[in-house]
Design a protein around this motif. Structure first.
Motif, short mmCIF file in Angstrom:
data_model
loop_
_atom_site.label_atom_id
_atom_site.label_comp_id
_atom_site.label_asym_id
_atom_site.label_seq_id
_atom_site.Cartn_x
_atom_site.Cartn_y
_atom_site.Cartn_z
N GLN A 104 0.84 -1.24 0.14
CA GLN A 104 0.11 0.16 0.11
C GLN A 104 0.94 1.17 0.02
O GLN A 104 2.20 1.27 0.28
CB GLN A 104 -1.03 0.05 1.33
N GLN A 108 -3.54 3.19 1.04
CA GLN A 108 -4.18 2.88 -0.20
C GLN A 108 -3.80 1.70 -0.94
O GLN A 108 -2.60 1.68 -1.30
CB GLN A 108 -4.39 3.86 -1.37
N LYS A 109 -4.45 0.71 -1.43
CA LYS A 109 -3.99 -0.44 -1.84
C LYS A 109 -3.38 -0.29 -3.24
O LYS A 109 -4.06 0.41 -4.12
CB LYS A 109 -5.09 -1.65 -1.86
#
Length: 244
Positions: A104, A108-109
């Motif tokens: 990440q 956020q991925k």
């Protein structure tokens, strides 16, 4: 559901300090209405907790309109693992494998893998059973994702949340199960309640997202590339520009 040790809603910074002593440092300070990692702050000791508390509350209020804050044990060597499920709305739920979303950037991925690699068999089995039991208990309907944090050192996991929708990483699950999740959702919407059989997992799939930033502007998000060689910022991302 298995939960990380932590607190309930915190009244003020002194309440936070008292709860952290019981939980043990390091702790993670979180906003109850948080999303996208906003306000997520690790605190190694009391001084860092006192410094972060007011800022996290202000961020929560500004971004979500709610200043609720709580804390839980910080997992130093953590993995983000999630189980894909599909429910018929009447208590029937089938598990459709798992994914690892640990790579990440700014919470956020970026990279998603299916199935989750190097996950102990007993942990994977317990994680799937936990996800199915939860969704069956609430008669979950449609596609959903039950997310967990896996503590590598403790070989244990804790519940994070349920994403009650189709996620952007669903294609890696489709690739290893051979199922079309969108088609399943459409069939359920028109009244077909038969669930698929638990699928065999075949192969391995990886999805990567483009994370566009401008390194010249402190890595701020940016939508497009500016290729003009005469520009002093030709090697950066220019917000608002169009591709050449």
């Amino acid at each position: 559901m298995p939960l990380l040790p932590g607190s309930g809603l915190l009244d003020d910074v002194e309440h936070a300090v008292a709860e952290a002593r019981g939980t043990g440092y390091p702790v993670m300070l979180k906003a109850t209405s948080g999303g996208g990692g906003i306000g997520l702050t690790p605190c190694a000791d009391e001084a860092e907790l006192r410094q972060a508390f007011g800022r996290v509350r202000r961020l929560a209020e500004a971004n979500f309109g709610a200043a609720g804050v709580y804390l839980e044990r910080f997992v130093a060597r953590a993995r983000h693992v999630e189980v894909q499920v599909f429910g018929d709305g009447a208590g029937g739920v089938v598990g459709l494998g798992d994914r690892d979303c640990s790579v990440q950037r700014r919470n956020q991925k970026i990279v998603e893998e299916a199935p989750a690699p190097d996950l102990p068999d007993d942990v994977r089995a317990r994680m799937h059973r936990t996800a199915l039991d939860l969704c069956a208990a609430v008669a979950y309907r449609s596609a959903g994702t039950v997310e967990f944090v896996y503590d590598v050192d403790r070989r244990d996991f804790a519940f994070l949340e349920v994403n009650t929708r189709l996620q952007v990483e669903h294609p890696v699950t489709e690739a290893v199960t051979g199922l079309d999740l969108v088609a399943l959702m459409l069939r359920l919407a028109r009244g077909e309640t038969a669930l698929p059989d638990p699928p065999a997992i075949r192969g391995h799939a990886v999805e990567a997202r483009v994370y566009a930033e401008d390194p010249v502007l402190d890595h701020r998000p940016s939508p497009a590339w500016s290729p003009a060689p005469s520009s002093p910022r030709a090697c950066g991302w220019t917000a608002g520009s169009r591709p050449g």
